[in-house]
Design a protein around this motif. Sequence first.
Motif, mmCIF file in Angstrom:
data_model
loop_
_atom_site.group_PDB
_atom_site.id
_atom_site.type_symbol
_atom_site.label_atom_id
_atom_site.label_comp_id
_atom_site.label_asym_id
_atom_site.label_seq_id
_atom_site.Cartn_x
_atom_site.Cartn_y
_atom_site.Cartn_z
ATOM 1 N N ARG A 79 0.820 -1.295 -0.109
ATOM 2 C CA ARG A 79 0.099 0.069 0.062
ATOM 3 C C ARG A 79 0.632 1.430 0.003
ATOM 4 N NH1 ARG A 79 -4.341 -0.276 4.675
ATOM 5 N NH2 ARG A 79 -4.676 1.718 3.948
ATOM 6 N N THR A 80 2.120 1.033 0.410
ATOM 7 C CA THR A 80 3.024 2.420 0.520
ATOM 8 C C THR A 80 4.022 2.441 -0.624
ATOM 9 O OG1 THR A 80 4.291 1.136 2.174
ATOM 10 C CG2 THR A 80 2.566 2.535 2.907
ATOM 11 N N GLY A 81 3.762 1.692 -1.644
ATOM 12 C CA GLY A 81 4.750 1.899 -2.907
ATOM 13 C C GLY A 81 5.905 0.933 -2.602
ATOM 14 N N PRO A 126 15.986 11.059 4.276
ATOM 15 C CA PRO A 126 14.521 11.586 4.205
ATOM 16 C C PRO A 126 13.520 10.579 3.419
ATOM 17 C CG PRO A 126 16.216 12.873 2.829
ATOM 18 C CD PRO A 126 16.955 11.842 3.550
ATOM 19 N N ASP A 127 13.957 10.036 2.450
ATOM 20 C CA ASP A 127 13.156 9.060 1.444
ATOM 21 C C ASP A 127 12.948 7.967 2.536
ATOM 22 O OD1 ASP A 127 13.225 11.092 -0.455
ATOM 23 O OD2 ASP A 127 14.961 9.711 -1.360
ATOM 24 N N GLU A 128 13.720 7.286 3.126
ATOM 25 C CA GLU A 128 13.415 6.367 3.739
ATOM 26 C C GLU A 128 12.378 6.649 5.038
ATOM 27 O OE1 GLU A 128 16.135 6.633 2.658
ATOM 28 O OE2 GLU A 128 16.864 5.070 1.561
ATOM 29 N N TYR A 129 12.663 7.744 5.632
ATOM 30 C CA TYR A 129 11.935 8.350 6.793
ATOM 31 C C TYR A 129 10.480 8.451 6.509
ATOM 32 C CZ TYR A 129 10.417 10.711 10.880
ATOM 33 O OH TYR A 129 9.597 11.052 11.914
ATOM 34 N N ALA A 130 10.270 9.081 5.234
ATOM 35 C CA ALA A 130 8.876 9.311 4.790
ATOM 36 C C ALA A 130 8.182 7.932 4.444
ATOM 37 C CB ALA A 130 8.967 9.960 3.401
ATOM 38 N N LYS A 131 9.042 6.967 4.047
ATOM 39 C CA LYS A 131 8.498 5.800 3.883
ATOM 40 C C LYS A 131 7.887 4.906 5.148
ATOM 41 C CE LYS A 131 10.444 4.979 -0.805
ATOM 42 N NZ LYS A 131 11.563 4.230 -1.382
ATOM 43 N N GLY A 132 9.073 5.138 6.235
ATOM 44 C CA GLY A 132 8.561 4.712 7.327
ATOM 45 C C GLY A 132 7.497 5.134 8.160
ATOM 46 N N LEU A 133 7.147 6.481 7.926
ATOM 47 C CA LEU A 133 6.035 6.954 8.289
ATOM 48 C C LEU A 133 4.586 6.599 7.687
ATOM 49 C CD1 LEU A 133 6.943 10.918 8.799
ATOM 50 C CD2 LEU A 133 6.483 9.333 10.366
ATOM 51 N N ALA A 134 4.809 6.187 6.432
ATOM 52 C CA ALA A 134 3.823 5.834 5.582
ATOM 53 C C ALA A 134 3.632 4.458 6.012
ATOM 54 C CB ALA A 134 4.088 5.981 4.057
ATOM 55 N N VAL A 136 3.849 3.211 9.171
ATOM 56 C CA VAL A 136 3.326 3.250 10.412
ATOM 57 C C VAL A 136 1.884 3.623 10.302
ATOM 58 C CG1 VAL A 136 3.220 4.885 12.469
ATOM 59 C CG2 VAL A 136 5.259 3.965 11.695
ATOM 60 N N ASP A 137 1.682 4.692 9.532
ATOM 61 C CA ASP A 137 0.177 5.038 8.987
ATOM 62 C C ASP A 137 -0.710 3.755 8.531
ATOM 63 O OD1 ASP A 137 0.593 7.430 10.153
ATOM 64 O OD2 ASP A 137 0.885 8.422 8.108
ATOM 65 N N ALA A 138 0.016 3.002 7.747
ATOM 66 C CA ALA A 138 -0.742 1.782 6.963
ATOM 67 C C ALA A 138 -0.886 0.774 7.910
ATOM 68 C CB ALA A 138 -0.060 1.343 5.856
ATOM 69 N N MET A 139 0.028 0.460 8.721
ATOM 70 C CA MET A 139 -0.097 -0.711 9.652
ATOM 71 C C MET A 139 -1.205 -0.296 11.015
ATOM 72 S SD MET A 139 3.714 -1.827 10.423
ATOM 73 C CE MET A 139 4.744 -2.509 9.059
ATOM 74 N N ASN A 140 -1.154 1.151 11.226
ATOM 75 C CA ASN A 140 -2.074 1.459 12.204
ATOM 76 C C ASN A 140 -3.599 1.426 11.680
ATOM 77 O OD1 ASN A 140 -0.731 2.065 14.434
ATOM 78 N ND2 ASN A 140 -0.145 4.283 13.912
ATOM 79 N N THR A 141 -3.754 1.508 10.516
ATOM 80 C CA THR A 141 -5.278 1.292 9.871
ATOM 81 C C THR A 141 -5.565 -0.206 10.482
ATOM 82 O OG1 THR A 141 -4.429 0.342 7.671
ATOM 83 C CG2 THR A 141 -4.878 2.732 8.063
ATOM 84 N N TYR A 142 -4.660 -1.275 10.586
ATOM 85 C CA TYR A 142 -5.068 -2.578 11.266
ATOM 86 C C TYR A 142 -5.082 -2.578 12.573
ATOM 87 C CZ TYR A 142 -4.395 -3.896 6.212
ATOM 88 O OH TYR A 142 -4.236 -4.105 4.718
ATOM 89 N N LEU A 143 -4.226 -1.812 13.221
ATOM 90 C CA LEU A 143 -4.002 -1.996 14.639
ATOM 91 C C LEU A 143 -4.484 -0.897 15.434
ATOM 92 C CD1 LEU A 143 -0.005 -2.327 14.208
ATOM 93 C CD2 LEU A 143 -1.803 -4.157 14.653
ATOM 94 N N GLY A 144 -5.175 -0.069 14.782
ATOM 95 C CA GLY A 144 -6.147 1.013 15.754
ATOM 96 C C GLY A 144 -5.375 1.991 16.309
#
Length: 283
Positions: A79-81, A126-134, A136-144
Amino acid sequence: MDVLRVFNNNVVLARDGNREVILTGRGIGFQAKPGQHVDDAKIVRRFVPVDGKDPDHMAQQVAGIPPEIIRLVTDAMNRTGLKEQADDKPSLVMALADHLCGAIQRAQKKQSIEYPLEAEVRSLYPDEYAKGLALVDAMNTYLGGALPRSEAVAFALHLVNAGFSGGDMSATYAMTGVIQQMIAVIESTYDIKLEQDGVNVARFITHLRYLFVRIHQHKQLDDEPQPIIDSIKTSYPRAYQCAKQLAMVVQMRLNVGLTESETAYLALHVSRVAEKAGEPQSK
C-alpha cells in the motif's frame, strides 16, 4: 512443489524446480511430511532466499513470527509503494515483521522507546523516513493506532539496511555515525554549516551511501587513470586534503582503507558540496 521440511503448521520449506522456497499459509504444514506435494490452495506467501541466505535459517525466522503479522507487513508495504521490495527482499519483510512484533508488545504493555538516531535518520535518509511514516500509518489502520509515530525511525533504518547490507543492523548504524562525522569534518575544514536537509548535501550523502555499499561488497573503485587523479589533486588541493581526512575517518571507524581512486572521487564531491554551501573553491 514438494515439502522438504516442516517448521510448524503454517511454515514449510519446499522445492520449486531447482530452488528452495519458504511457504506460509494456515495449516500448510499440518500433518505434512517431506516428499509430499504441497497443497497449493493453502499457500498464502512464498519467500525465495536471496544473496546466499540459508533457507533453513530464514524458515526458522518465519516460523517464529505469526502469519498475520507477516501478512500485515506485506499489505502495508504494497500500500505504500514498497511492493517490489516486499517481493524481492524477503529478509526485509522478516526484519520489519520481527520489529513489528516487538512494537506491538511494547504498545500492549504501554511501554515507549526513544530512538536516539531520530534526528540523523530524518536528515540523512529523508526518503526512507517518509516511507517509514507511511508504513506506520498503513499498519495503524489495522492496529487501531497502536503504533507511535517514532517507530518510523526503526522502519526507515530497516529500509536503509536492506539497500545497504541486507544483514544485521550494525553496519547501518556504523554507516550513519560515519556519515555524520564526515559531514562534521567538512564543516570544520571549510568553516561552513551544511544544510543536511538540502539538495546538495542529499546528493553528497547519496554518494557516501554508494561508497559504503562498494566497501561492504569489496568493490571499491580502483581503475581511475593516474593523470586524472593527479589533476584532481592539483585542481582541488583543499578538497583533496579534506577527502584524505575523510578516508582516515573511514579507516579508523570501519578498519578499511580507501583506494586512491575513491579518495579522488570523494574529493570532487567534497569540492561540490562545499562550493554549493557558499565557499568558493580555491584552485
